[in-house]
Every structure is written in C-alpha cells, then in structure tokens.
Write a protein that holds these residues in place. Structure first.
Motif, mmCIF file in Angstrom:
data_model
loop_
_atom_site.group_PDB
_atom_site.id
_atom_site.type_symbol
_atom_site.label_atom_id
_atom_site.label_comp_id
_atom_site.label_asym_id
_atom_site.label_seq_id
_atom_site.Cartn_x
_atom_site.Cartn_y
_atom_site.Cartn_z
ATOM 1 N N GLN A 83 85.038 0.210 -41.028
ATOM 2 C CA GLN A 83 83.700 -0.135 -40.568
ATOM 3 C C GLN A 83 83.437 0.530 -39.221
ATOM 4 O O GLN A 83 84.312 0.581 -38.362
ATOM 5 C CB GLN A 83 83.546 -1.644 -40.379
ATOM 6 N N LYS A 84 82.245 1.007 -39.062
ATOM 7 C CA LYS A 84 81.771 1.466 -37.771
ATOM 8 C C LYS A 84 80.744 0.450 -37.284
ATOM 9 O O LYS A 84 79.776 0.143 -37.992
ATOM 10 C CB LYS A 84 81.121 2.847 -37.882
ATOM 11 N N THR A 85 80.963 -0.099 -36.093
ATOM 12 C CA THR A 85 80.042 -1.089 -35.560
ATOM 13 C C THR A 85 79.566 -0.666 -34.181
ATOM 14 O O THR A 85 80.305 0.007 -33.439
ATOM 15 C CB THR A 85 80.699 -2.483 -35.490
ATOM 16 N N ARG A 86 78.364 -1.049 -33.859
ATOM 17 C CA ARG A 86 77.825 -0.851 -32.514
ATOM 18 C C ARG A 86 77.292 -2.177 -32.014
ATOM 19 O O ARG A 86 76.480 -2.825 -32.677
ATOM 20 C CB ARG A 86 76.721 0.208 -32.499
ATOM 21 N N TYR A 87 77.755 -2.551 -30.831
ATOM 22 C CA TYR A 87 77.435 -3.853 -30.233
ATOM 23 C C TYR A 87 76.797 -3.625 -28.874
ATOM 24 O O TYR A 87 77.336 -2.885 -28.040
ATOM 25 C CB TYR A 87 78.723 -4.663 -30.086
ATOM 26 N N ALA A 106 78.116 -2.559 -23.845
ATOM 27 C CA ALA A 106 78.079 -2.002 -25.200
ATOM 28 C C ALA A 106 79.478 -1.612 -25.636
ATOM 29 O O ALA A 106 80.345 -1.305 -24.811
ATOM 30 C CB ALA A 106 77.141 -0.797 -25.252
ATOM 31 N N ASP A 107 79.686 -1.641 -26.935
ATOM 32 C CA ASP A 107 80.951 -1.208 -27.513
ATOM 33 C C ASP A 107 80.664 -0.690 -28.914
ATOM 34 O O ASP A 107 79.756 -1.185 -29.599
ATOM 35 C CB ASP A 107 81.951 -2.377 -27.559
ATOM 36 N N ALA A 108 81.424 0.314 -29.333
ATOM 37 C CA ALA A 108 81.182 0.914 -30.651
ATOM 38 C C ALA A 108 82.502 1.342 -31.281
ATOM 39 O O ALA A 108 82.742 2.527 -31.511
ATOM 40 C CB ALA A 108 80.231 2.095 -30.526
ATOM 41 N N PRO A 109 83.377 0.385 -31.587
ATOM 42 C CA PRO A 109 84.673 0.746 -32.160
ATOM 43 C C PRO A 109 84.587 1.029 -33.653
ATOM 44 O O PRO A 109 83.619 0.661 -34.332
ATOM 45 C CB PRO A 109 85.511 -0.505 -31.899
ATOM 46 N N VAL A 110 85.620 1.695 -34.155
ATOM 47 C CA VAL A 110 85.839 1.832 -35.589
ATOM 48 C C VAL A 110 86.879 0.776 -35.983
ATOM 49 O O VAL A 110 87.972 0.728 -35.421
ATOM 50 C CB VAL A 110 86.344 3.238 -35.960
ATOM 51 N N GLY A 157 89.116 -6.197 -35.419
ATOM 52 C CA GLY A 157 87.779 -6.760 -35.374
ATOM 53 C C GLY A 157 87.161 -6.702 -33.989
ATOM 54 O O GLY A 157 87.842 -6.470 -32.983
ATOM 55 N N LEU A 158 85.849 -6.909 -33.959
ATOM 56 C CA LEU A 158 85.090 -7.103 -32.729
ATOM 57 C C LEU A 158 84.428 -8.457 -32.869
ATOM 58 O O LEU A 158 83.485 -8.621 -33.638
ATOM 59 C CB LEU A 158 84.058 -5.998 -32.541
#
Length: 626
Positions: A366-370, A385-389, A412-413
């Motif tokens: 999953q690619k997420t952007r927070y 902001a954070d955008a981990p895979v 996870g985030l």
C-alpha cells in the motif's frame, strides 16, 4: 464469515461463547468474549489505531456501531488475520452488518442489572418489495457503572437491503445515538502514585450538572456487484460523528490514605469529531486445479475534522472524597477550541493464493499519504505529513490434516490516540505513527470442532503516554513481545469451551527511560492474563445451558517509575440460559452473576490515577423473536 448471514431481527440466539472460533476476541450482539477487545489487543488499542472495518471495508470511527446494525465483530489478529486483505499491526476490528432478509420478524430484548441499570431493545424487519427489505431498531438504556454513576441514552437505527438482480447487493444504514446524560467518572490520583490504601466510594455522587451530553451518529452504504467471471466490485462509504454539548472531568488529586484529596472539576466547550471514509475494491479470482488465486485492488481514504481543547478547571479545595459535599455550578471561563484536520489516502494491491492441501499465501503493498493540520488558538497552523509504503505478508502451511503453521509480518501507519482525562493536555490528539508487527504459530485440531492455537508475536511502535509533568506526549518507543494460546470448540457432547492466555513482555525505550525519568514498563501493562469459559447443555434437558467463566490477570504497572503495581486479580462468573417458546417464537431467559466473590480493586487510568473496578453484579435479560 461469522454472522455474515444473520438476519436483522433475530436476537434470541445471540451467544458469543458458541460463536467464537478462538479465544482472541469475538462478539455477538451485546455479548463479548476473548482475551482481546477492540481497546486491548496485545497491549494496544485497535480503535485508537484506527483499524476498523465494516464487512472488511475501511471505516474510520468516531462512535461505535450499535447492536441494531452489527451482529458481531471479529478480532483480526494472529491466525484470524491470515488471508485478510490489508491487515494492520495493532489488529483489525471487523464489524459484521446485521442485514435484513425477506422475511418478517420482530425481536424484543428487556434487561436489567442489580446495580439499577436497565435496557429495552426492539428490532424488526420486513420485505417492502421482492428486491428490497427494511430493518429498523431502537432502544432506551440506563447503564450503571462500578461507582454507581449512570448514563441515560437512546438509539435508533435503520438498515435496508436492495438486491435488484442476482449478484448485486446494496445495504445503506443510519443510526442516531443521543446521550442524555453521563456524569463524569471520578478519577483519583494518589500523592505518591501508589494504589489507594482504602476502598474508593462505592456510590459516588457528583454534582447534577457534571455530565457529558451529546449526539452521535453513523451512516453509510455497503455495495457489491459481480462484474464478470470471478470478478467482484465492492464499495463502502461511511460517515461517523460525535458532538458534545457539555463535557467534564472530575479529578481528586493528592489523595491521602485518610481519604482526603484536592477536588478539581474541568469543563470543556462544545466539542466535535467528524470523519468520512470510503473504500472501493476490485477483486479478480482465478481457479486453477487445486489452486485459487485472488488479486485485489483497493483505493481508500478518509477525512477527519476535530474540535477540542478550550478546557477550564475550578479547584474546590481539599476535603473528604466520601461523601463529597454538594457543589453549585461555577462560572467556567472556557477558551477557544483547537482545529484538527486529517486527510489520508491509500492505494493498495494484494495477492492471495489458496492451494488446497498445502496452505495459503497473502502479500500486499500500500502507498499512503497522511496530512495533519493543527490550528491552535492564537497560533499559526502546524502541518505534518508522511507518505510511507506499507507492506504485509502472511503464510499458512498445512503440515498435516490437523496441523497448520502460520507466520506474518505487517507494517502500518496508525493513530496514536487522544490525551486522557488524567493528562494536563486532556483531549489533545497526536499525529499518526509508523508501526510494525511480526507473529508466528501453530494451529492443531485434535478433534472435530476443537482448535488449539499457540503463537508468538512482536509489535513495535513509538510510545505516547503521560510524562512526569502530567503531559501526554511522545516518550520514546515501545516493544511488546509475547506468547498467546487459545483453545476453542466442543471437547465433548453438550460442552463448549473457550480458553486462552497471553504472556506479555511490554518494554519502553528512549531518552526518558535511559535518564530514569520513567520506568521500562509502560503504565497499565500486565505481564500475563488468562480467561476460561465453558458452557454445558445437558442432553437430557436441551432447553437449559449453564456457563462458568474465570478471568485472571497478573500485576498491573501503576506508576511511571514502576515502583507501584496493582495486585493480581481473579474473578468468577456464573450464568444460565433457559430456552422456550412464546407464540411460536424462540425465547431465551438469560441470568448471569459476574465477579461472584465480589473481588474489589482498582483500574489504572494513568500514572498514579485510579478508578473503582467492577464488583459483583447480577444481570437478567429476556429475548424473544416473533
């Protein structure tokens, strides 16, 4: 899937003990059983982390769904998370909707407790057309808690099911839950951090104005459609909100062995929490001899708007905690609230392989952007902001027809939560944190209908907690390692057993630990707990069943320096069910006595902060399906 086909209005058969597939956590209606709950999974809270699903679809919750909409929930942790697309390190709470069917039905449940609580639930369903069914439910409640404070609230829910053609299923729902009044629970903070020497008041009576009042609601729609051969499109759109008109916290600080404390009442301005979440998921299956492949593409996201802070406190001075003197409501000088906004999106791909006779494999990415923006009164907006895979992998191998080995790793985030009432910055929200979990174990089925699971796990994440100055903030990192065991099923005719235990090594690290400002063990952690429940239905008297439950936990860390702990605590529960007919409808009379021996004790709410633990309580409920 557990309870997936249960009709909306069928409530008399609710029995968590018989429905549980393991001892790690499950609920049916209002009954729950298991070592873990949504707020306690391997030492963490899945609700705080934001790991909620509705029939497997992403759901951001501000208020829990009621039993009028949800038939039950499954804790997706350990083996129960194998094959589950896009799991989370803290575990996932998977709600199962209680869908109406095409038959007319009515269910009524009336209950009461020896503490003075009572409830009345009514659920009904009816077909409206050949393709549309409607379910409605509601209830009136008075919950009474261990300190004998009470909450009065209402619930009303509507859920429909529309199946215009084979392969298409649309289920919209809505519920409102007004809270008419819930007096603040008294929090007792001892002078030295040690557990209170004497018992806290059995019947706490605070001022009549000191209560939480507000309105909560949930709404959404779940839909699925078959597209082409072995391809399915599923989607869910949800809205969850909680608003308050009045909120209070009541603190008794510097509590002495003589029962004297400094009493402070804290008031909040109107607060609000609103989230909107959605997921769309495309699944393509492929059968290839003994192998079954499943490819999932998922897009999901959420927006959250929160208003908190602006609290004001009034110190009423030192006095006895039992009984407290009557207090007139003061004029609280409330401040402005803090605005908190979260935007998060996910794009994920998952592959699953089920090989008959050999095992199963699931991998996902999953690619997420927070993005979180916080605007405090009189201060510029702060943006993080954070955008981990993120990735996950799970493998289950069939060693023999009765023995399966499993292992998984998940990153996870997750959200870190909100500052509790015992913190000086109560209600403050923190930013999301990166987390990870690894587990492995074995499942053995020694007999038909009986399952034994034993596994080990490790969950690592940043550590947010109350510091020595009373502020809720990041203190370092935490590593929870443990071993868990579950036995569930029917070992003999008429018997149902659910038993389990978890050994937990919870360890904090970081500068605060190295400097000696806090101890290595997190406040509220316990190294061991166990639970065993058994139900017996005599073959000669099938209308009756009897159940026994034993719960035990080891010492609980109660102070930041780890000097003080609550002692071990064991409780015993007894219960029975009597099944009969009323006008042809199934009816069940349920009697239960919890904490039979009346074991006293306390619950840790923070460093040196306590409230009363539940004592003996009797419960009675009568459920009838018409």
């Amino acid at each position: 899937m557990l309870l997936a086909a249960q009709a909306h209005a069928q409530r008399a058969a609710d029995n968590a003990l018989r429905s549980a597939e393991d001892a790690f956590g499950a609920s049916v209606g209002k009954e729950s059983i298991g070592l873990y709950s949504p707020d306690d999974v391997r030492g963490f809270s899945a609700v705080t982390a934001g790991n909620l699903r509705i029939d497997g679809l992403y759901f951001d919750q501000q208020e829990a769904l009621s039993a009028h909409l949800v038939g039950g929930q499954i804790m997706r942790v350990g083996l129960a998370a194998q094959g589950f697309a896009f799991p989370a390190p803290t575990g996932v709470v998977d709600y199962q909707l209680r869908r109406p069917t095409g038959a007319r039905a009515l269910s009524v449940i009336a209950g009461g407790t020896s503490w003075g609580g009572w409830s009345l639930d009514i659920d009904a369903q009816t077909p409206l057309t050949a393709t549309l069914s409607l379910g409605v439910g509601g209830g009136v409640y008075r919950d009474v808690f261990a300190d004998r404070t009470s909450a009065d609230y209402r619930q009303v829910a509507v859920i429909a099911r529309w199946c215009p053609r084979p392969g298409i299923d649309v289920t919209p729902f809505f519920e409102a839950m007004p809270l008419l009044g819930n007096p603040a629970t008294a929090i007792y903070v001892t002078r030295d951090g040690a557990p209170p020497v004497s018992h806290l008041p059995i019947a706490y009576r605070g001022p009549v104005w000191d209560a939480y009042r507000g309105d909560n609601s949930n709404a959404g729609v779940v839909a699925s459609a078959g597209l082409w051969r072995d391809a399915t499109l599923r989607a869910g759109v949800f809205r969850s909100s909680g608003t308050t008109r009045t909120t209070f916290a009541e603190l008794f600080t510097d509590l002495t062995p003589q029962g004297l404390a400094d009493r402070t009442i804290i008031a909040d301005p109107p607060l609000s929490y609103l989230s909107q979440s959605a997921e769309i998921r495309l699944a393509q299956g492929l059968a290839e001899g003994p192998r079954r492949h499943l490819l999932l593409l998922s897009l999901r996201g959420r927006t959250v708007e929160s208003r908190y802070g602006g609290s004001a406190g009034v110190d009423f001075g030192v006095g006895p905690i039992d009984p407290p003197p009557p207090i007139a409501e003061p004029a609280f000088v409330l401040g402005q609230t803090t605005r908190d906004s979260v935007r998060q999106g996910f794009a994920g791909l998952s592959y699953g392989l089920d090989w008959r006779g050999l095992g199963a494999l699931t991998v996902g990415i999953q690619k997420t952007r927070y993005v979180k923006t916080v605007t405090a009164p009189g201060a510029p907006a702060v943006r993080v902001a954070d955008a981990p895979v993120l990735w996950n992998a799970a493998l289950a191998v069939t060693l023999t027809p009765t023995l399966t080995a499993y292992a998984s790793h998940t990153t996870g985030l997750e959200e870190a939560g909100q500052a509790p009432d015992a913190a000086v910055n109560r209600t403050a929200l923190t930013s999301a944190i990166r987390t990870r979990q690894t587990d492995a174990g074995l499942r053995w089925k020694p007999a038909s209908g009986l399952s034994l699971i034993a596994g080990a796990f490790e969950v690592r994440k940043p550590y947010d907690a109350i510091d020595a100055a009373g502020s809720f903030r990041r203190l370092g990192d935490i590593d929870n390692r443990g071993v868990e065991v579950s036995l569930a099923g029917s070992p003999a005719w008429g018997w149902t057993v659910v038993a389990g235990a978890v050994l937990l090594d919870a360890a904090a690290s970081g500068e605060a630990v190295s400097s000696g400002a806090i101890g290595r063990r997190p406040v509220g952690s316990t190294p061991a707990k166990a639970q065993a429940y058994a139900e017996y239905a005599p073959p000669a008297a099938p209308a009756w069943s009897f159940d026994l439950g034993v719960n035990w936990r080891d010492r609980v860390v109660a102070s930041l320096d780890n000097r003080f702990r609550l002692p071990p605590r064991a409780t015993v529960d007894l219960g029975l069910r009597y099944r009969f007919k009323v006008r042809g409808g199934a009816s069940v009379l349920r009697l239960q006595l919890t904490n039979v021996a009346g074991q006293g004790g306390f619950v840790v709410l923070g460093p040196g902060a306590y409230k009363r633990a539940d004592d003996r309580k009797g419960l009675i409920a009568l459920a009838t399906d018409f």
